[in-house]
Each structure stands twice: as C-alpha cells, then as structure tokens.
Design a protein around this motif. Sequence first.
Motif, PDB file in Angstrom:
ATOM      1  N   HIS A 178       0.825  -1.207   0.000  1.00 41.57           N
ATOM      2  CA  HIS A 178       0.000   0.000   0.000  1.00 41.57           C
ATOM      3  C   HIS A 178       0.863   1.262   0.000  1.00 41.57           C
ATOM      4  CE1 HIS A 178      -3.224   2.785   1.154  1.00 41.57           C
ATOM      5  NE2 HIS A 178      -2.482   3.176   2.182  1.00 41.57           N
ATOM      6  N   TYR A 179       1.895   1.291   0.819  1.00 44.98           N
ATOM      7  CA  TYR A 179       2.715   2.486   0.959  1.00 44.98           C
ATOM      8  C   TYR A 179       3.912   2.531   0.003  1.00 44.98           C
ATOM      9  CZ  TYR A 179       0.426   4.124   5.267  1.00 44.98           C
ATOM     10  OH  TYR A 179      -0.473   4.623   6.179  1.00 44.98           O
ATOM     11  N   PHE A 180       4.575   1.389  -0.192  1.00 45.26           N
ATOM     12  CA  PHE A 180       5.853   1.409  -0.906  1.00 45.26           C
ATOM     13  C   PHE A 180       5.883   0.518  -2.150  1.00 45.26           C
ATOM     14  CE2 PHE A 180       6.742   1.801   3.760  1.00 45.26           C
ATOM     15  CZ  PHE A 180       6.964   3.173   3.761  1.00 45.26           C
ATOM     16  N   ASP A 181       4.800  -0.206  -2.390  1.00 49.18           N
ATOM     17  CA  ASP A 181       4.697  -1.094  -3.556  1.00 49.18           C
ATOM     18  C   ASP A 181       5.835  -2.117  -3.595  1.00 49.18           C
ATOM     19  OD1 ASP A 181       3.402  -2.038  -5.820  1.00 49.18           O
ATOM     20  OD2 ASP A 181       4.566  -0.786  -7.188  1.00 49.18           O
ATOM     21  N   VAL A 182       6.137  -2.685  -2.431  1.00 56.69           N
ATOM     22  CA  VAL A 182       7.158  -3.734  -2.346  1.00 56.69           C
ATOM     23  C   VAL A 182       6.615  -4.868  -1.482  1.00 56.69           C
ATOM     24  CG1 VAL A 182       9.096  -2.133  -2.621  1.00 56.69           C
ATOM     25  CG2 VAL A 182       8.302  -2.727  -0.308  1.00 56.69           C
ATOM     26  N   ALA A 183       7.195  -6.041  -1.655  1.00 58.06           N
ATOM     27  CA  ALA A 183       6.857  -7.168  -0.786  1.00 58.06           C
ATOM     28  C   ALA A 183       7.428  -6.901   0.607  1.00 58.06           C
ATOM     29  CB  ALA A 183       7.436  -8.458  -1.349  1.00 58.06           C
ATOM     30  N   PRO A 184       6.826  -7.447   1.655  1.00 57.95           N
ATOM     31  CA  PRO A 184       7.335  -7.202   3.012  1.00 57.95           C
ATOM     32  C   PRO A 184       8.777  -7.657   3.209  1.00 57.95           C
ATOM     33  CG  PRO A 184       5.638  -8.917   3.014  1.00 57.95           C
ATOM     34  CD  PRO A 184       5.599  -8.278   1.674  1.00 57.95           C
ATOM     35  N   SER A 185       9.212  -8.616   2.412  1.00 59.73           N
ATOM     36  CA  SER A 185      10.605  -9.084   2.524  1.00 59.73           C
ATOM     37  C   SER A 185      11.589  -8.049   1.995  1.00 59.73           C
ATOM     38  CB  SER A 185      10.783 -10.387   1.746  1.00 59.73           C
ATOM     39  OG  SER A 185      10.498 -10.197   0.369  1.00 59.73           O
ATOM     40  N   LYS A 186      11.105  -7.061   1.230  1.00 58.52           N
ATOM     41  CA  LYS A 186      11.964  -6.056   0.618  1.00 58.52           C
ATOM     42  C   LYS A 186      11.951  -4.725   1.374  1.00 58.52           C
ATOM     43  CE  LYS A 186      12.997  -8.814  -2.795  1.00 58.52           C
ATOM     44  NZ  LYS A 186      14.352  -9.405  -2.885  1.00 58.52           N
ATOM     45  N   LEU A 187      11.305  -4.684   2.508  1.00 57.69           N
ATOM     46  CA  LEU A 187      11.260  -3.441   3.277  1.00 57.69           C
ATOM     47  C   LEU A 187      12.653  -3.035   3.751  1.00 57.69           C
ATOM     48  CD1 LEU A 187       8.090  -4.125   5.461  1.00 57.69           C
ATOM     49  CD2 LEU A 187       8.295  -2.343   3.694  1.00 57.69           C
ATOM     50  N   THR A 188      12.975  -1.763   3.585  1.00 57.24           N
ATOM     51  CA  THR A 188      14.247  -1.232   4.068  1.00 57.24           C
ATOM     52  C   THR A 188      14.089  -0.784   5.524  1.00 57.24           C
ATOM     53  OG1 THR A 188      13.758   1.037   3.418  1.00 57.24           O
ATOM     54  CG2 THR A 188      14.748  -0.406   1.742  1.00 57.24           C
ATOM     55  N   ALA A 189      15.189  -0.422   6.148  1.00 59.03           N
ATOM     56  CA  ALA A 189      15.136   0.078   7.522  1.00 59.03           C
ATOM     57  C   ALA A 189      14.279   1.339   7.606  1.00 59.03           C
ATOM     58  CB  ALA A 189      16.543   0.350   8.030  1.00 59.03           C
ATOM     59  N   ARG A 190      14.366   2.193   6.567  1.00 57.91           N
ATOM     60  CA  ARG A 190      13.580   3.425   6.547  1.00 57.91           C
ATOM     61  C   ARG A 190      12.097   3.114   6.379  1.00 57.91           C
ATOM     62  NH1 ARG A 190      13.694   8.517   8.444  1.00 57.91           N
ATOM     63  NH2 ARG A 190      12.578   9.977   7.107  1.00 57.91           N
ATOM     64  N   HIS A 191      11.770   2.215   5.466  1.00 55.62           N
ATOM     65  CA  HIS A 191      10.382   1.798   5.291  1.00 55.62           C
ATOM     66  C   HIS A 191       9.808   1.262   6.602  1.00 55.62           C
ATOM     67  CE1 HIS A 191      11.090   0.903   0.724  1.00 55.62           C
ATOM     68  NE2 HIS A 191      10.809   2.190   0.935  1.00 55.62           N
ATOM     69  N   ALA A 192      10.552   0.352   7.229  1.00 57.93           N
ATOM     70  CA  ALA A 192      10.086  -0.286   8.461  1.00 57.93           C
ATOM     71  C   ALA A 192       9.859   0.740   9.563  1.00 57.93           C
ATOM     72  CB  ALA A 192      11.094  -1.338   8.912  1.00 57.93           C
ATOM     73  N   ALA A 193      10.762   1.697   9.672  1.00 56.61           N
ATOM     74  CA  ALA A 193      10.636   2.721  10.707  1.00 56.61           C
ATOM     75  C   ALA A 193       9.411   3.595  10.469  1.00 56.61           C
ATOM     76  CB  ALA A 193      11.898   3.570  10.748  1.00 56.61           C
ATOM     77  N   LEU A 194       9.143   3.939   9.216  1.00 57.27           N
ATOM     78  CA  LEU A 194       7.959   4.747   8.902  1.00 57.27           C
ATOM     79  C   LEU A 194       6.677   3.982   9.202  1.00 57.27           C
ATOM     80  CD1 LEU A 194       9.140   6.402   5.572  1.00 57.27           C
ATOM     81  CD2 LEU A 194       8.529   7.618   7.686  1.00 57.27           C
TER      82      LEU A 194
END
Length: 239
Positions: A178-194
């Motif tokens: 929804h937010y980043f158009d990536v699979a949860p396995s591809k979340l970066t540290a910045r994505h995860a923190a947001l």
Amino acid sequence: MAKSRKSKKSRKIPRINPIRFLRRWGLRFATLIVVVIVGVVVAHRWMMPPETYYMGQEEHRLGKISYRWVSIDEVAPVMARSIVAAEDANFCNHWGFDMNAIRDAIEDGGGRGASTLSQQTVKNTYLWHGRSWLRKALEALMTPLVELAWDKRRIVEVYMNVAEFDEGVFGVGAASRHYFDVAPSKLTARHAALLAAVLPDPKGRSAKNPSAWMKKRASSIMDGAATIDRDGRADCFED
C-alpha cells in the motif's frame, strides 16, 4: 400391597434450590468458557487467527479492507525490530506486563501509555477497541495466557499481521504494498521505521507522506531498532 401404596404416596418429590442450581450451572458455563478460550489461544500458536472484530467493523463501515497475512519469515527482520523498538523496547525482558513502564505511567498521572506489545496483540486479536474496564480486565487475564502459550516470535508475528497501518489497511503484508509497492521481505530500515511510526495513529499518520514529526520519529525508531539488535533485546524473536 397397602403398605407399599402408602410408602409411594408418602415419597416426596425433591425440591430444586434455585440458588444452588444457578451456582452449579454458572460454574459449569464459566469453566466451559475458560476451556474454549484456552483452546483457541493454544491453537493460534500454530494456526492463523481469523479476521479480528475490529477488522469486521471497518469492513462493514468502509465496504472493504486490505488484509494480507504473511509469515514472519517472509518479512524483512528489520520490520520486527522496528515495531518492538517503537512499541515495547523491553519486550524480550518481560512476561506480558512491563512493571517499570506501569510504575512510570502511574507516577506520570496516566499521561503515558504502559501497554506492552503482548497486551496490544491480545486486544487487537481477540477483543475490541475503546476504553472499558471489562476490556482491560479481559486483556489482563489473557495476556499471561498468550505469553505462556506462544513464544515471543509468534507474538510479534501476529501483532504485525493484525495491526492497522492506514484506514482499512491491516497487516504488514498489505501495508508494504500500500505504501511502498514492495513485498514485506523487501522493506528497508527506513520503510520499516515509517510503518512503525504510523502504528499508534494509523488514521492520522501516513508513511507515504510523512510530516516533519513523523520523519523525526522514524529516525528515532531506526536508531532504536539498531540498538536492540546490538544489545540482544531482539534475540527472543529472531532466529
């Protein structure tokens, strides 16, 4: 024969004591409820919980919701660390209640929250939102049961799958797309923190268009996630 007929006539029909009857059946009913609750919680150690009561409310209100369950093994490890850093940094060091946080909240006059990740998982998975003594009592009773029946990794897994990240968007599997158009396995540290920064107020905050405060909060969560990784406070929920 006459004596036998007389004895039958004199036989008394036992009277039912309504208080004793209600007490007996009330106890049986309460025992049944406890057994069912324990059985459900234990089963969810391995089975995926159904959609939550709150999800049902939002689906009825909005018409549809976005929800995708994913195994914790399919999520970037930094996501779990970010959630714990943001919500309950001492998650690995307590049994469901953070007594130090509770004492601090009392001293602060109730101005700060003291709910642990375990308590929030119980509320989100099994109970309803809103403030009530009944909900808090059930949450307090069920939290030790969840801590006993599940391991810490499972608690984090269920929490990140039932938490709301935007209006009608539930679970990190749906939120990452929804937010980043990536699979949860591809979340970066910045994505995860947001994403973790959104959690206390998913309807009022956005990981896609973060405010200056959100950016600052996300940076703090990134530091916290790295810290609990270094000092071992993430060991209980990581492989």
